[in-house]
Motif scaffolding. Structure first.
Motif, mmCIF file in Angstrom:
data_model
loop_
_atom_site.group_PDB
_atom_site.id
_atom_site.type_symbol
_atom_site.label_atom_id
_atom_site.label_comp_id
_atom_site.label_asym_id
_atom_site.label_seq_id
_atom_site.Cartn_x
_atom_site.Cartn_y
_atom_site.Cartn_z
ATOM 1 N N ASN A 1 -0.730 4.576 -0.860
ATOM 2 C CA ASN A 1 -1.431 5.173 0.288
ATOM 3 C C ASN A 1 -0.435 5.827 1.237
ATOM 4 O OD1 ASN A 1 -3.913 4.254 -0.624
ATOM 5 N ND2 ASN A 1 -3.895 2.411 0.643
ATOM 6 N N HIS B 1 -3.617 3.491 5.348
ATOM 7 C CA HIS B 1 -4.065 2.136 4.989
ATOM 8 C C HIS B 1 -2.904 1.447 4.264
ATOM 9 C CE1 HIS B 1 -7.098 -0.959 4.355
ATOM 10 N NE2 HIS B 1 -6.712 -1.053 3.097
ATOM 11 N N ILE C 1 -2.210 8.392 3.489
ATOM 12 C CA ILE C 1 -3.429 7.631 3.774
ATOM 13 C C ILE C 1 -3.055 6.455 4.677
ATOM 14 C CG2 ILE C 1 -5.309 6.270 2.776
ATOM 15 C CD1 ILE C 1 -4.864 7.909 0.176
ATOM 16 N N GLY D 1 0.831 -1.199 0.000
ATOM 17 C CA GLY D 1 0.000 0.000 0.000
ATOM 18 C C GLY D 1 0.864 1.246 0.000
#
Length: 273
Positions: A94, A101, A99, A91
């Protein structure tokens, strides 16, 4: 084959190094600067944290088990009878955009079979773990896949890879929507599969995924009572990647048909393959 004690030693290291790697990733996430990343390819993000976290994990494994092989997203590796497979930050897109996550994802395999897996999101402090034949857990509590009985009531996630034609993804999404399911995408395949294992979502499918993104999660889904696809059908596929499928039993057949990814019977606790 590893003895029980030898496997337990590796489990202890896996738990410890996943936690410490997550702490490194979290510190880097909190101190990151906007735009502090490069691109390895189309939508393929790389940050300094990726390399630093993988180096940390490699050093710990090498110090404890120098005879074991290591395959990592950033530094590569080769197949070995006893193999650690590392995604330092799954991820990364992200992570790079702030972000929360993303996760550290590490698995241990023997002769191509995943025996241990850990996935840790350090921002939310969610630590998923599975050992073959011993179940799956989140922060020490047992988890199981959703009891959803029909795909019309399901929420699933479909990953994306530039290695596969966009038309194939759009066609798959159309088929899944036609079955009545809701589709989401969180941009961390490892966490997506872990979410299937704990019943947050009902299924995950991806037409191309690397071993470091999925082995730990697929083990978790199987240990949590779910259904997975054939990957890796042979040990060599750990180097090449392939189609990934994970689902709760109640929607597995319809989701498999919609995605056109075959489901393979897997060994369950207390059952023969």
């Amino acid at each position: 084959m590893l003895t029980v004690d030898e496997l337990n030693q590796r489990e202890a290291l896996l738990r410890t190094v996943t936690a410490s790697a997550g702490a490194l990733a979290l510190d880097a996430f909190r101190t990151r600067k906007p735009g502090d990343f490069t691109l390895k390819g189309r939508q393929d993000f790389l940050t300094e944290a990726d390399g630093a976290v993988e180096a940390h994990v490699r050093a710990a494994i090498t110090a404890a088990f120098p005879q074991d092989g290591i395959l990592g997203e950033e530094a590569g590796g080769a197949l070995s009878e006893r193999l650690w497979v590392i995604d330092p930050i799954d991820g990364t897109a992200n992570f790079a955009r702030g972000i929360p996550h993303f996760c550290v994802c590490i698995s241990f395999c023997e002769k191509g079979e995943t025996l241990l897996g850990a996935i840790f999101n350090p921002v939310t402090d969610e630590f998923y773990f599975a050992a073959k034949g011993a179940g799956a857990s989140k922060n020490g509590a047992s988890i199981s896949v959703a009891a959803t009985e029909t795909i019309a009531n399901a929420s699933v996630e479909i990953g994306w890879s530039p290695r596969v034609a966009t038309a194939d993804y759009l066609a798959a999404q159309e088929r899944v929507f036609a079955n009545g399911a809701n589709i989401r995408r969180g941009a961390s395949g490892a966490l997506a599969i872990a979410w299937v294992a704990e019943g947050r979502t009902d299924g995950y499918a991806e037409y191309y995924m690397n071993a470091w993104d999925c082995l730990a999660g697929l083990l978790m889904v199987r240990e949590a009572g779910g259904v997975t696809g054939a990957y890796p059908a042979v040990e060599g596929e750990l180097l090449t990647g392939g189609e990934i499928f994970a689902a709760a039993p109640g929607i597995a057949a319809d989701f498999s048909e919609a995605m056109k990814i075959a489901v393979t019977p897997v060994e369950r606790k207390g059952e023969a393959a």
